[in-house]
Structure formats: structure tokens, C-alpha cells
Design an enzyme around this catalytic site. Structure first.
Site, PDB file in Angstrom:
ATOM      1  N   HIS A  79      84.067   2.472  32.281  1.00 47.82           N
ATOM      2  CA  HIS A  79      83.347   2.819  31.043  1.00 47.82           C
ATOM      3  C   HIS A  79      84.010   2.196  29.815  1.00 47.82           C
ATOM      4  O   HIS A  79      84.033   2.786  28.737  1.00 47.82           O
ATOM      5  CB  HIS A  79      83.255   4.338  30.851  1.00 47.82           C
ATOM      6  CG  HIS A  79      82.494   5.036  31.936  1.00 47.82           C
ATOM      7  ND1 HIS A  79      81.157   5.309  31.855  1.00 47.82           N
ATOM      8  CD2 HIS A  79      82.889   5.531  33.138  1.00 47.82           C
ATOM      9  CE1 HIS A  79      80.753   5.938  32.951  1.00 47.82           C
ATOM     10  NE2 HIS A  79      81.785   6.083  33.752  1.00 47.82           N
ATOM     11  N   ASN A 152      76.463  11.053  33.341  1.00 45.26           N
ATOM     12  CA  ASN A 152      75.904   9.711  33.522  1.00 45.26           C
ATOM     13  C   ASN A 152      74.392   9.750  33.337  1.00 45.26           C
ATOM     14  O   ASN A 152      73.809  10.829  33.260  1.00 45.26           O
ATOM     15  CB  ASN A 152      76.200   9.204  34.936  1.00 45.26           C
ATOM     16  CG  ASN A 152      77.606   8.646  35.081  1.00 45.26           C
ATOM     17  OD1 ASN A 152      78.279   8.335  34.090  1.00 45.26           O
ATOM     18  ND2 ASN A 152      78.059   8.510  36.307  1.00 45.26           N
ATOM     19  N   HIS A 343      86.895  14.714  28.645  1.00 40.06           N
ATOM     20  CA  HIS A 343      87.535  15.301  29.821  1.00 40.06           C
ATOM     21  C   HIS A 343      86.632  16.410  30.364  1.00 40.06           C
ATOM     22  O   HIS A 343      86.335  17.363  29.638  1.00 40.06           O
ATOM     23  CB  HIS A 343      88.885  15.899  29.384  1.00 40.06           C
ATOM     24  CG  HIS A 343      89.746  16.355  30.520  1.00 40.06           C
ATOM     25  ND1 HIS A 343      89.268  16.600  31.788  1.00 40.06           N
ATOM     26  CD2 HIS A 343      91.075  16.607  30.579  1.00 40.06           C
ATOM     27  CE1 HIS A 343      90.265  16.979  32.562  1.00 40.06           C
ATOM     28  NE2 HIS A 343      91.362  16.993  31.857  1.00 40.06           N
ATOM     29  N   TYR A 366      91.378  12.684  33.916  1.00 45.35           N
ATOM     30  CA  TYR A 366      91.043  12.363  32.523  1.00 45.35           C
ATOM     31  C   TYR A 366      92.207  12.568  31.556  1.00 45.35           C
ATOM     32  O   TYR A 366      92.348  11.810  30.598  1.00 45.35           O
ATOM     33  CB  TYR A 366      89.778  13.113  32.078  1.00 45.35           C
ATOM     34  CG  TYR A 366      88.524  12.532  32.721  1.00 45.35           C
ATOM     35  CD1 TYR A 366      88.314  12.654  34.094  1.00 45.35           C
ATOM     36  CD2 TYR A 366      87.581  11.838  31.990  1.00 45.35           C
ATOM     37  CE1 TYR A 366      87.192  12.113  34.706  1.00 45.35           C
ATOM     38  CE2 TYR A 366      86.451  11.294  32.596  1.00 45.35           C
ATOM     39  CZ  TYR A 366      86.259  11.431  33.954  1.00 45.35           C
ATOM     40  OH  TYR A 366      85.155  10.890  34.559  1.00 45.35           O
TER      41      TYR A 366
HETATM   42 FE1  HDE Z   1      84.757   9.225  35.210  1.00 45.47          FE
HETATM   43  N1  HDE Z   1      86.461   8.461  34.401  1.00 45.47           N
HETATM   44  N2  HDE Z   1      85.737   9.493  36.953  1.00 45.47           N
HETATM   45  N3  HDE Z   1      83.043   9.857  36.112  1.00 45.47           N
HETATM   46  N4  HDE Z   1      83.765   8.909  33.532  1.00 45.47           N
HETATM   47  C1  HDE Z   1      86.590   7.993  33.144  1.00 45.47           C
HETATM   48  O1  HDE Z   1      88.343   8.526  31.712  1.00 45.47           O
HETATM   49  C2  HDE Z   1      87.069   9.427  37.118  1.00 45.47           C
HETATM   50  C3  HDE Z   1      82.894  10.275  37.390  1.00 45.47           C
HETATM   51  C4  HDE Z   1      82.463   9.243  33.261  1.00 45.47           C
HETATM   52  O2  HDE Z   1      82.833   7.676  27.170  1.00 45.47           O
HETATM   53  C5  HDE Z   1      87.996   7.677  32.776  1.00 45.47           C
HETATM   54  O3  HDE Z   1      88.697   8.462  29.493  1.00 45.47           O
HETATM   55  C6  HDE Z   1      87.423   9.829  38.457  1.00 45.47           C
HETATM   56  C7  HDE Z   1      81.611  10.899  37.582  1.00 45.47           C
HETATM   57  C8  HDE Z   1      82.118   8.831  31.937  1.00 45.47           C
HETATM   58  O4  HDE Z   1      85.005   7.869  27.138  1.00 45.47           O
HETATM   59  C9  HDE Z   1      88.779   8.055  34.039  1.00 45.47           C
HETATM   60  C10 HDE Z   1      86.246  10.133  39.078  1.00 45.47           C
HETATM   61  C11 HDE Z   1      80.997  10.828  36.375  1.00 45.47           C
HETATM   62  C12 HDE Z   1      83.259   8.248  31.408  1.00 45.47           C
HETATM   63  C13 HDE Z   1      87.684   8.530  34.954  1.00 45.47           C
HETATM   64  C14 HDE Z   1      85.191   9.923  38.132  1.00 45.47           C
HETATM   65  C15 HDE Z   1      81.890  10.167  35.472  1.00 45.47           C
HETATM   66  C16 HDE Z   1      84.271   8.318  32.426  1.00 45.47           C
HETATM   67  C17 HDE Z   1      88.234   6.303  32.227  1.00 45.47           C
HETATM   68  C18 HDE Z   1      86.035  10.599  40.506  1.00 45.47           C
HETATM   69  C19 HDE Z   1      79.587  11.325  36.018  1.00 45.47           C
HETATM   70  C20 HDE Z   1      83.415   7.616  30.044  1.00 45.47           C
HETATM   71  C21 HDE Z   1      88.477   6.482  30.740  1.00 45.47           C
HETATM   72  C22 HDE Z   1      86.766  11.753  40.858  1.00 45.47           C
HETATM   73  C23 HDE Z   1      79.474  12.759  36.048  1.00 45.47           C
HETATM   74  C24 HDE Z   1      83.898   8.608  29.044  1.00 45.47           C
HETATM   75  C25 HDE Z   1      88.514   7.901  30.541  1.00 45.47           C
HETATM   76  C26 HDE Z   1      83.913   8.007  27.669  1.00 45.47           C
HETATM   77  C27 HDE Z   1      85.583   7.851  32.253  1.00 45.47           C
HETATM   78  C28 HDE Z   1      87.960   9.001  36.169  1.00 45.47           C
HETATM   79  C29 HDE Z   1      83.829  10.086  38.469  1.00 45.47           C
HETATM   80  C30 HDE Z   1      81.520   9.898  34.115  1.00 45.47           C
HETATM   81  C31 HDE Z   1      89.639   6.956  34.634  1.00 45.47           C
HETATM   82  C32 HDE Z   1      88.837   9.880  39.018  1.00 45.47           C
HETATM   83  C33 HDE Z   1      81.092  11.549  38.871  1.00 45.47           C
HETATM   84  C34 HDE Z   1      80.755   8.995  31.268  1.00 45.47           C
HETATM   85  O5  HDE Z   1      89.665   9.101  33.792  1.00 45.47           O
END
Ligand code: HDE
Length: 720
Positions: A79, A152, A343, A366
Site C-alpha cells: 500500500h 480494502n 492499525h 501494524y
Molecule cells: Fe495490511 N498491512 N496486512 N491488510 N493493509 C499494511 O501497514 C498486513 C491485510 C491494508 O493506508 C502495512 O502501515 C499483514 C488485509 C491497508 O496506510 C503492514 C496482513 C487487509 C493498508 C500490513 C495484512 C489489509 C495496509 C504496511 C496479513 C484488508 C494500508 C504499511 C496478516 C482488510 C494502510 C502499514 C494505509 C497496510 C500488514 C492483510 C489492508 C505491513 C501482516 C486482509 C488498507 O503492516
């Protein structure tokens, strides 16, 4: 409803005031160093003579360059590419029966929000129009602390367990040996992984659908994805799924268009969001919830904890409970959009987690990622991340600490500070976790209730309109044709047979393959003492055949608000034809641009000067929703001689958009592919007419509101 102690509650505009407090105003000010010393020369380094070496003692130059050297922070791992906006959330009806969350109980409260939309795979500078999932993150600055709904634009996810996330992301990111391709899933490592992880098939259907190429951030849905809990004042819990429904409906562009936009305007979505807010066309989304009584947890043919499943709206209707309006662009992209830290674990009393194993892993990730990106455990002190309520605890110090904590104590319990700050122990005062009974063995495994990997992939596919099905088929053909390793293509085709045989065979044919039986990959998550046969992926027939809410064909098609319309004109245009249509479109909220061969003014047939917005040198049909060619013999003749004008109309036609011409404007259409193809009738969405301007504009507006005439794609191909 959870209450706050009166002392630390501030009014709703507090967030704006707080950001203003940190906002720089340079008006009438002198340049200074970061330490407030006025700078008298910002052009030249201090040197030993004007042709001599630079001097190390130039603290002003060194400060400036050092700061510059450190301007970038690591981009988000996923993202990275995103756009943000401020706004507010208003509640339609109190939800106290289900949740004690303060902001979901008081319809008079306007809760400030900051939203960040994003793509997932690309780097920070990548194109907005990549085929990808879009992030839809909302930070609610509530009177009970910050609540983040980090969702999402698709309601399910690729994997069921957080353990697989780094593998998924490594697979979709550019390949590690050559860093190719940027912001694209169309390559070997992604499909290699997917072909070995059949739980991803439902999400793959969404990713290959037009949902992955939205027309605008303002025209896409948002989903919390996981099942969460609402908890009320009596500690009664309901399962909840969150939905954002855009007031303008859900719309997408065509894939060929998306690829073109990526070249013509890679900031297309960012610009669209920014301009909509600047022009007062505030994006709006309604918040919906699906609520399930705790006792109904096991009544579905899928597991509520499985993030690869959605709850069809036919089974549990979405109740609309409020609306979010985005009404203010950030002042500074870095300070706000880049530094905001979301988060899923930023919760307020009244909302709680479930044991969805993907969600549980996110709760760790997060905070960890913010420590790496923002560099300090004090990231909550960055203005955009601060809550609108005061923070009181005994956490201290650390890198870049802003708060000046007063007093002798930084521990609890204490007597020296009268015990303050003290625990919010009274009932319904502080956050308490839902008292869920857990009685289990410590185990690395996946529940048997998670093994249906295909049922909802088929449900989604069956719910699509014919054009949407064709788009999914073509997306798979495109992506898999880019895959170089034949075995990966074959494995994917075999898996697709589990979703739909026709789909699998059609994709197979274009890859020169024959669909075979899928070999189910060994899943290493079986419990040691189990029979692997029990844990093989399978298909559970969904209790419903199709769900209307899953198709974009059933979305809002009554409005042309904020749609971008091009008017093609040249000297000799009929002024009334142009002006009347422009007015009619603008009255309906459309954004009109006049495009002509040269910048400046054109002269109408009656000698009036009309200002031009863009020329054919930069204007591209792909960034418009429709095109109008006004009357005027001289103007039409000039446009017929302008290859870019002809290309513009051909391309608009190819991308299935509305085209309209008045009077001699129709001659220009005749000169395009549409007119050159005498075997085809002029079909729906191409409107010409004379002597009835009222009807013409009415028909055109109706056609634009329909968004696209996808039938054209199957009728003939336009060589645009
Ligand atoms: Fe994320 N995800 N994600 N994700 N995610 C990040 O956090 C992560 C997942 C989502 O506009 C990171 O600050 C793991 C699902 C959005 O700043 C990180 C897993 C969904 C955004 C991270 C998931 C999301 C992130 C990268 C599996 C939909 C952008 C930067 C366990 C419900 C937030 C950050 C923004 C961002 C980890 C799965 C949505 C790396 C480990 C499912 C919208 O922490």
C-alpha cells in the site's frame, strides 16, 4: 455507551485546530534555519574566495543538505502508493442495541475522519491504474479514542492465515533478481504462488474482475473484510461485517483504458480525488453493517472467521447506519497522507476482534511496521495520528518525544501523584475485551471449516453480468499469457476448472492448453495426527446461486455527477450548440472541458470568442467519460482533418462510452470508425440529432449515467 471523563473530552473541530497548531504559515516571514536563525543568503555556500573550496563551517548549508538527505522515510511495504483526504462521519441511527461505541450511538456527533486510499503492490511512484486491490483505510477521531477501519475495496483476501502474508507479498512484488515488473501481478512468481495456494481462488476472481481497475476512489466500495464484533453495554456480542457504499455507485474503467491512463495520467485517481474535493464535489460513502447474533455463528455453509469468505447480502442484509463525507484535502502530503499510521488494533470500547487468523496476525504487524517506517514508538504524537482526546499514561521518552510530561511519577500505582492517572475501572468506562471462552490445545493447524476454497469463487463468477464475465476471462488470459513457465499456466487452468468449466476452457484455449484435473498441493498445515484427506480443498455449493450485490451491473446509474465530458470544437462552432450542451451537463454536476486544435480562443460561427481548456496535444479520451461534438460546419470540417480528434472519438467508442453530436458534428462521427463501418447500425450510446437540443442533451445525459455500453466490445473491435 462508553463515557469519557469530562476533563479530557474536546469538541469535534479539535482535530482541525490541532493540525492548524502545527501548520506553518510563511506569509511575510524571513527564511530561518531550523533553530530560528535568520538566513541572509540562500544561494551560495560559504567558500574560501568566490572561486575557492567550500568551508566545513557552513552550518547553514550543512543543515539544509543534511535535512534533505533524510527527507525520505521507507515507503510502506504494501500500500505504498496512496492518496488521502479529511472528512467527517455522521450516524443515521443509534446502534446502542449492538455496540456501546460512542460514535455509533450519538447521531448529533460529527466524528472527524482521515481516509487513505491505496494500491497494494506498486511503489510510491507507481501508477494509480494498476490491476490491483485498493486499500480503503479510515481513521475515526472519536471521543473515546481513535478507531481505525483498515479495509480494502474487495470483501475477501488471498490467504487465510497471517503466516502466509510475507510469501504472498514477495510473490506479487517485482521479482527479486531483476525488480520487474512494477505494480503488476502479471508475472511468474505471483501466479506460481497462487497456483499452489487454492484458498486464493475467490480473491483471484475479484482481482481479475473490473473491481481491480476502479473509475475513481469515489466510485468504489470498501469492506472491513474480517468479521469483527460489536459489544453492547450489557456485554452482549454480535458479529459484524463492515461495508462502505459509495453514493455515486461502483464503476470501473476498461482494461485497455487503464493501461492507457497509466501512461497519460498515472495520478488519475489521486487527481480525481483532489479535484473533486477542491471543486466542492465531496465524495460520500454510506457505512453499512451486516450483523449476526452470536448464537448464529455456525449457521452458514462457511466459517465467519475465514477471510476468504463474504456473507452474501441475501443471507444477511446490509443495514446502512451512517455516512462519511470527504471535504478537505490535506495541506501537506507527507505530513498527513504519508505519515498517517493505521492499525486494525486501534479499537474503541464497543468494537472487538474475532479469532480470524489473518486479523490476529495483522494486530502484530501494524505497530511493528510503524516503528520501522516512522522510526519511533512516539509515532502517535505526529499530528495526523493524535487522538482528539488527551493521552495520559506512564509511557515515557524515546526517539523524538514531543510531550513534556510533568511531575515526579511515571509509574502506577503511585501515591505521590494521588494515584493519577488511574485505571478506568468502572463498568463501561475503559476498554474491556469480550469475554470469549477459549478452551483449546496449542496447535499449528487450520480448521476443517476453512477448506472450501471454490464455493464462493463460483458464487462470485455466477453473479456477474455477461460483460463482467468476459472481462474476468480476458484478465486471466492477459495475466497468464505473461507467465513464462508453462507448468504454472497449466496449474492455474486446472484450478479454474473448480470455479467454472467454461471459464477454464476459454482461458486454456487462448494459452494453447487443455484444462486438466487440479493436483491439490500438499498443505503442510494439517495437524500431525489428522488424515490429510480431510483437509483437502473442496467446493461447497453455496446456499444461493447468485448475489446481485456482487455485480457492478446493478449499481447506481442515475447520475452524471462529477463525470468528465470532453467537447471537441474548432473555429466556426455553433456557439449555442456548444454552450447549451455545456450548461445542460454542468447543471447535472458534470465537469466539462473544451478541447480544440490550439490553446487560447476559438471563434464561433457568429464571431464570439470561446475559451479553450485543453488541446489535442495533451487531451486523451481515456481520462473522460464521454464526448460531445457540437454543430458548426467549419468546426466539423476542421475536426475531420485533425487525426487526434478522430482518434479521440474512435477510442471513446472502443471504451464503450457515450458519444453525442449535434448538427454537422455528426459528420465528424461519420469520419470515424463508427461511420466507416456501413454494416453496423449506429447503436446505443451514440447519439446524434438536430433541431431538438432539449432531447439531445436529455438522451446524452441518460447515456452518460449508464456509464458504459459494454455490448460494443463483442460487436466489433475498433482499431483505436
Ligand atoms: Fe495490511 N498491512 N496486512 N491488510 N493493509 C499494511 O501497514 C498486513 C491485510 C491494508 O493506508 C502495512 O502501515 C499483514 C488485509 C491497508 O496506510 C503492514 C496482513 C487487509 C493498508 C500490513 C495484512 C489489509 C495496509 C504496511 C496479513 C484488508 C494500508 C504499511 C496478516 C482488510 C494502510 C502499514 C494505509 C497496510 C500488514 C492483510 C489492508 C505491513 C501482516 C486482509 C488498507 O503492516
Amino acid at each position: 455507551m462508553a463515557k469519557n471523563k469530562g476533563k479530557n473530552v474536546k469538541n469535534d473541530s479539535q482535530k482541525i485546530n490541532e493540525l492548524q497548531q502545527f501548520t506553518e504559515n510563511n506569509e511575510g516571514e524571513f527564511l530561518t534555519t531550523n533553530h530560528g536563525v535568520r538566513i541572509n543568503d540562500n544561494q551560495n555556500t560559504l567558500k574560501a574566495g568566490d572561486r575557492g573550496p567550500s568551508l566545513l563551517e557552513d552550518f547553514i548549508m550543512r543543515e539544509k543538505i543534511t535535512h534533505f538527505d533524510h527527507e525520505r522515510i521507507p515507503e510502506r511495504i504494501v500500500h505504498a502508493r496512496g492518496s488521502g483526504a479529511h472528512g467527517f462521519f455522521e450516524l443515521y441511527k443509534p446502534m446502542g442495541k449492538y455496540t456501546k461505541a460512542g460514535f455509533l450511538n450519538d447521531t448529533k456527533v460529527k466524528t472527524p475522519v482521515f481516509v487513505r486510499f491505496s494500491t497494494v503492490a506498486g511503489s510510491r511512484g507507481s501508477t494509480d491504474l494498476a490491476r490491483d486491490v485498493r486499500g480503503f483505510s479510515v481513521k475515526f477521531y472519536t471521543q473515546n479514542g481513535n478507531y481505525d477501519l483498515v479495509g480494502n475495496n474487495m470483501p475477501v483476501f488471498f490467504i487465510q492465515d497471517a503466516m502466509k502474508f510475507p510469501d504472498l507479498v514477495h510473490a506479487v512484488k517485482p521479482e527479486p533478481n531483476n525488480e520487474i515488473p512494477q505494480a503488476s501481478s502479471a508475472h511468474d512468481t505471483f501466479w506460481d504462488f497462487i497456483s499452489l495456494v487454492p484458498e486464493s481462488m475467490h480473491m483471484i476472481m475479484w482481482l481479475m474482475s473490473d473491481r481491480a481497475i476502479p473509475r475513481s476512489y469515489r466510485m468504489m466500495e470498501g469492506f472491513g473484510v474480517h468479521t469483527f464484533r460489536f459489544v453492547n453495554e450489557n456485554d452482549k456480542s454480535h458479529f459484524v461485517k463492515f461495508h462502505w457504499k459509495p453514493v455515486l455507485g461502483v464503476h470501473s474503467v476498461a482494461w485497455d483504458e487503464a493501461q492507457n491512463i497509466s501512461g497519460k495520467d498515472p495520478d488519475f485517481h489521486r487527481r480525481d480525488l483532489w479535484e473533486a474535493i477542491e471543486t466542492g464535489n465531496f465524495p460520500e460513502y454510506e457505512l453499512g453493517v451486516q450483523l449476526i447474533d452470536d448464537k448464529d455463528e455456525h449457521k452458514f455453509d462457511f466459517d465467519l472467521l475465514d477471510p476468504t469468505k463474504l456473507i452474501p447480502e441475501e443471507l444477511v442484509p446490509v443495514q446502512i447506519i451512517g455516512k462519511m463525507t470527504l471535504n478537505r484535502n490535506p495541506d501537506n502530503f507527507f505530513a498527513e497522507t504519508e505519515q498517517i499510521a493505521f492499525h486494525p488494533g486501534h479499537l474503541v470500547p464497543g468494537i472487538d476482534f474475532t479469532n480470524d487468523p489473518l486479523l490476529q496476525g495483522r494486530l502484530f504487524s501494524y505497530t511493528d511496521t510503524q516503528l520501522s517506517r516512522l522510526g519511533s514508538p512516539n509515532f502517535h504524537e505526529i499530528p495526523i495520528n493524535r487522538p482528539v482526546v488527551d493521552v495520559h499514561n506512564n509511557q515515557r521518552d524515546g526517539h523524538m518525544r514531543q510531550t513534556i510530561n510533568k511531575g515526579q511519577t511515571s509509574y502506577e500505582p503511585n501515591s505521590l501523584s494521588g494515584g493519577c492517572p488511574f485505571q478506568a475501572m468502572m463498568k463501561n468506562f475503559g476498554f474491556t475485551s469480550f469475554l470469549e471462552r477459549i478452551d483449546a490445545k496449542k496447535i499449528r493447524s487450520r480448521s476443517k471449516s476453512f477448506t472450501d476454497h471454490f464455493g464462493q469463487a463460483t458464487l462470485f463468477y455466477n453473479s456477474q453480468s455477461e460483460p463482467e464475465k468476459i472481462h474476468i476471462t480476458n484478465a486471466l488470459r492477459f495475466e497468464l499469457s505473461k507467465v513464462q513457465t508453462p507448468a504454472i499456466r497449466q496449474r492455474m487452468i486446472n484450478l479454474l476448472t473448480q470455479v467454472d468449466k467454461v471459464l477454464a476452457n476459454t482461458v486454456a484455449a487462448s494459452l494453447g492448453l487443455t484444462a486438466g484435473k487440479p493436483e491439490m498441493p500438499m498443505n503442510h498445515s494439517f495437524p500431525a495426527d489428522s488424515d490429510p484427506k480431510d483437509y483437502q480443498p473442496k467446493k461447497v455449493r453455496s446456499s444461493i446461486e447468485a448475489s446481485a450485490a456482487l455485480s457492478m451491473a446493478n449499481t447506481n446509474k442515475n447520475s452524471i455527477k462529477t463525470r468528465k465530458i470532453a467537447i471537441l470544437a474548432a473555429n466556426g462552432v455553433e456557439e449555442t450548440s456548444l454552450i447549451n450542451m455545456k450548461k445542460a451537463l454542468e447543471t447535472q454536476g458534470a465537469m466539462v472541458k473544451i478541447i480544440a486544435p490550439a490553446l487560447g480562443m476559438i471563434k464561433s460561427a457568429s464571431g464570439k470568442s470561446i475559451a479553450i481548456d485543453e488541446t489535442f496535444q495533451i487531451a486523451a479520451s481515456v481520462v473522460f467519460d464521454a464526448v460531445f461534438i457540437p454543430a458548426g460546419a467549419k468546426s466539423a470540417a476542421a475536426l475531420i482533418e485533425e487525426p487526434d480528434a478522430i482518434h479521440f472519438i474512435n477510442e471513446t467508442y472502443k471504451h464503450c462510452k457515450a458519444i453525442c453530436a449535434d448538427g454537422e458534428g455528426a459528420d465528424v462521427i461519420e469520419a470515424t470508425y463508427i461511420g466507416q463501418n456501413p454494416n453496423d447500425d449506429i447503436e446505443e450510446g451514440v447519439i446524434t440529432g438536430e433541431n431538438n437540443p432539449g432531447k439531445l442533451s436529455k438522451d446524452f445525459i441518460k447515456a452518460i449515467a449508464k456509464h458504459r455500453f459494454w455490448e460494443r466490445e463483442t460487436m466489433r473491435k475498433v482499431p483505436a
